[in-house]
Enzyme design. Structure first.
Site, short mmCIF file in Angstrom:
data_model
loop_
_atom_site.label_atom_id
_atom_site.label_comp_id
_atom_site.label_asym_id
_atom_site.label_seq_id
_atom_site.Cartn_x
_atom_site.Cartn_y
_atom_site.Cartn_z
N GLY A 17 0.79 -1.22 0.00
CA GLY A 17 0.00 0.00 0.00
C GLY A 17 0.82 1.28 0.00
O GLY A 17 1.84 1.41 -0.69
N ILE A 18 0.37 2.24 0.79
CA ILE A 18 1.03 3.55 0.85
C ILE A 18 2.47 3.42 1.33
O ILE A 18 3.37 4.09 0.82
CB ILE A 18 0.25 4.50 1.78
N ARG A 38 5.37 -6.08 9.47
CA ARG A 38 5.35 -7.46 9.98
C ARG A 38 5.66 -8.48 8.89
O ARG A 38 6.24 -9.51 9.17
CB ARG A 38 3.99 -7.76 10.61
N TYR A 156 -11.43 3.17 14.75
CA TYR A 156 -10.46 3.62 13.74
C TYR A 156 -10.40 5.15 13.69
O TYR A 156 -9.33 5.75 13.71
CB TYR A 156 -10.85 3.05 12.38
N LYS A 160 -7.16 7.58 14.59
CA LYS A 160 -6.59 8.47 13.57
C LYS A 160 -6.68 9.93 13.99
O LYS A 160 -5.81 10.74 13.66
CB LYS A 160 -7.29 8.23 12.23
N THR A 193 -5.86 0.38 -1.71
CA THR A 193 -4.83 -0.42 -1.04
C THR A 193 -5.40 -1.81 -0.77
O THR A 193 -6.61 -2.04 -0.90
CB THR A 193 -4.40 0.20 0.29
#
Length: 262
Positions: A17-18, A38, A156, A160, A193
């Site tokens: 992803g990013i 990981r 979430y 954030k 993603t």
């Protein structure tokens, strides 16, 4: 000449992803990239692409929820390069289904908070300790548009939002020191993603637990209809914030959603 020539940069969440897009772009711009995540096999693949293109990457498998592994990440970085210029916080987890506050679970509280908040704080604490000794450094953190609009899963969104507060705290903490330790944050909207693809698959499979009422409310604030960003789009902004081109930018939160939430 690259925009990050001579800089040592740690990128968490660098396996996909990013994070992976950022690692590749930073290496292309001259940085020596320390990749932390990981999934070692995926990082090795990305690192191979970086090396093939003439860049340099150090793979350090790291679960940011484990303090010993975070300690190892920074020890390896300093042993190898002797300094650290930039930390890019990308690593994070998302809930399966956009559970609102009245239906979030204890499992989410443990898993999402441990990664997105505790883990990021551990990594950032270690980086700022190094920056304090060096007298300068740069923290760039990936939050989410949900932290600005509230249109996401309760746990979430809360974690954030905390990363925005962390960014502002760091900027204030070092504001009167020279050279400067900077901190900035980006809040991407919808980005293609593996994580978002899995979320969409869960919804389509009927695992979506949220009420239709909440679903409709979220949809009204979604930037998916305006444009879904590519990972490279976000990496481009992270590159600017990591570079000396953004020397006067500090404590800022940039929303990357095609202007959907002005």
């Amino acid at each position: 000449m690259g925009r990050l020539d001579g800089k040592i940069c740690i990128v968490t969440g660098a396996s996909s992803g990013i994070g992976a897009a950022t690692a590749k772009m930073f290496a292309k711009e001259g940085a020596k990239v320390v990749m932390a995540a990981r999934r070692k096999e995926l990082m090795d693949t990305v690192a191979g692409l970086i090396t093939k293109a003439g860049g340099e990457a150090l793979v350090v498998p790291t679960d940011i929820t484990e303090q010993a592994q975070v300690d190892n990440l920074f020890a390896k970085t300093m042993e190898t390069y002797g300094k650290l210029d930039v930390l890019v916080n990308v690593a994070g987890g998302i809930s399966t289904g956009l559970r609102p506050i009245d239906s979030c679970t204890d499992e989410e509280l443990e898993r999402i908070v441990n990664t997105n908040l505790r883990g990021t704080l551990r990594v950032t604490r270690a980086a700022t300790q190094i920056f304090t000794k060096q007298g300068e450094g740069n923290v760039v953190t990936v939050s989410s548009v949900s932290a600005v609009t509230g249109c996401g899963a309760a746990v979430y969104t809360a974690t954030k939002g905390a990363l925005i507060s962390m960014t502002r705290h760091i900027a204030l903490r070092y504001a009167v020191k020279r050279p400067l330790v900077r901190a900035n944050c980006v809040c991407p909207g919808s980005v293609w993603t593996d994580m978002t693809r899995a979320e969409l698959a869960a919804q389509e499979a009927g695992y979506e637990p949220m009420s239709q009422e909440f679903n409709d409310a979220v949809a009204q604030h979604s930037c998916a209809g305006v444009g879904i960003s590519k990972t490279v789009d976000i990496a481009n902004v992270l590159l600017f914030l990591a570079s000396d081109e953004s020397a006067c930018v500090n404590g800022q939160v940039l929303t990357l959603d095609y202007g959907c939430n002005l």
